[in-house]
Design a protein around this motif. Structure first.
Motif, PDB file in Angstrom:
ATOM      1  N   TYR A  37       0.853  -1.182   0.000  1.00 64.21           N
ATOM      2  CA  TYR A  37       0.000   0.000   0.000  1.00 64.21           C
ATOM      3  C   TYR A  37       0.892   1.237   0.000  1.00 64.21           C
ATOM      4  O   TYR A  37       2.094   1.147   0.284  1.00 64.21           O
ATOM      5  CB  TYR A  37      -0.891   0.035   1.243  1.00 64.21           C
ATOM      6  N   GLN A  39       0.690   5.738   0.928  1.00 63.95           N
ATOM      7  CA  GLN A  39      -0.092   6.862   1.418  1.00 63.95           C
ATOM      8  C   GLN A  39       0.676   8.144   1.161  1.00 63.95           C
ATOM      9  O   GLN A  39       1.786   8.332   1.689  1.00 63.95           O
ATOM     10  CB  GLN A  39      -0.392   6.712   2.907  1.00 63.95           C
ATOM     11  N   ARG A  45      -4.827   5.814   2.533  1.00 65.66           N
ATOM     12  CA  ARG A  45      -3.935   4.724   2.141  1.00 65.66           C
ATOM     13  C   ARG A  45      -4.514   4.036   0.920  1.00 65.66           C
ATOM     14  O   ARG A  45      -5.697   3.693   0.879  1.00 65.66           O
ATOM     15  CB  ARG A  45      -3.779   3.743   3.307  1.00 65.66           C
TER      16      ARG A  45
END
Length: 121
Positions: A37, A39, A45
Motif C-alpha cells: 500500500y 499513502q 492509504r
C-alpha cells in the motif's frame, strides 16, 4: 509475533527505479497473500499491489500496472516491490501488509512502519 519491516525507499528522479523490501517475521510469507500500500501526504492509504498465496500471481492498481513488479523470496521470508519509470505522483510512504490469522483463527491486518519514496527532480 508478526512483524514487517520495510526498507529501500529514498529520493529518486522521475523515470528512475527503486526496489523496496519487506522483511517478515513471526510467519511465513509463502503462507499468506502479501500486499503493498502507499499513502501520500493528506491522502488515504491506497492499495498498490498484491502477491497471491501461490506466489505465482500478482495484481496491481491501474496507476502502477506495467511499471511496478511485486515478488517474494521464501528463503529470505521477504517480499519486494520493484518500481520502474517512477513518476512524481508515486511519491508516498509505502507499506507492506498481511492479514494474518493466529492459531485460534482470529485475523488481524498487520502493517510495517513504512518507507518513504520521493520522486522529484
Amino acid at each position: 509475533q508478526v512483524q514487517l519491516v520495510e526498507s529501500g525507499g529514498g529520493l529518486v528522479q522521475p523515470g528512475g527505479s527503486l526496489r523496496l523490501s519487506c522483511a517478515a517475521s513471526g510467519f511465513s510469507v509463502d503462507s499468506y497473500p502479501m500486499s503493498w500500500y502507499r499513502q501520500a501526504p493528506g491522502q488515504g492509504r491506497e492499495w498498490v499491489a498484491e502477491i497471491t498465496l501461490s506466489g505465482t500471481m500478482t495484481n496491481y492498481a491501474n496507476s502502477v500496472k506495467g511499471r511496478f513488479t511485486a515478488s517474494r523470496d521464501n528463503a529470505e521470508n521477504t517480499v519486494y516491490l520493484q518500481m520502474n519509470r517512477l513518476k512524481p505522483e508515486d511519491t508516498a510512504k509505502y507499506y507492506c501488509s498481511v492479514y494474518h490469522r493466529d492459531y485460534r483463527g482470529v485475523g488481524q491486518r498487520y502493517w510495517g512502519q513504512g518507507t518513504q519514496v520521493t520522486v522529484s527532480s
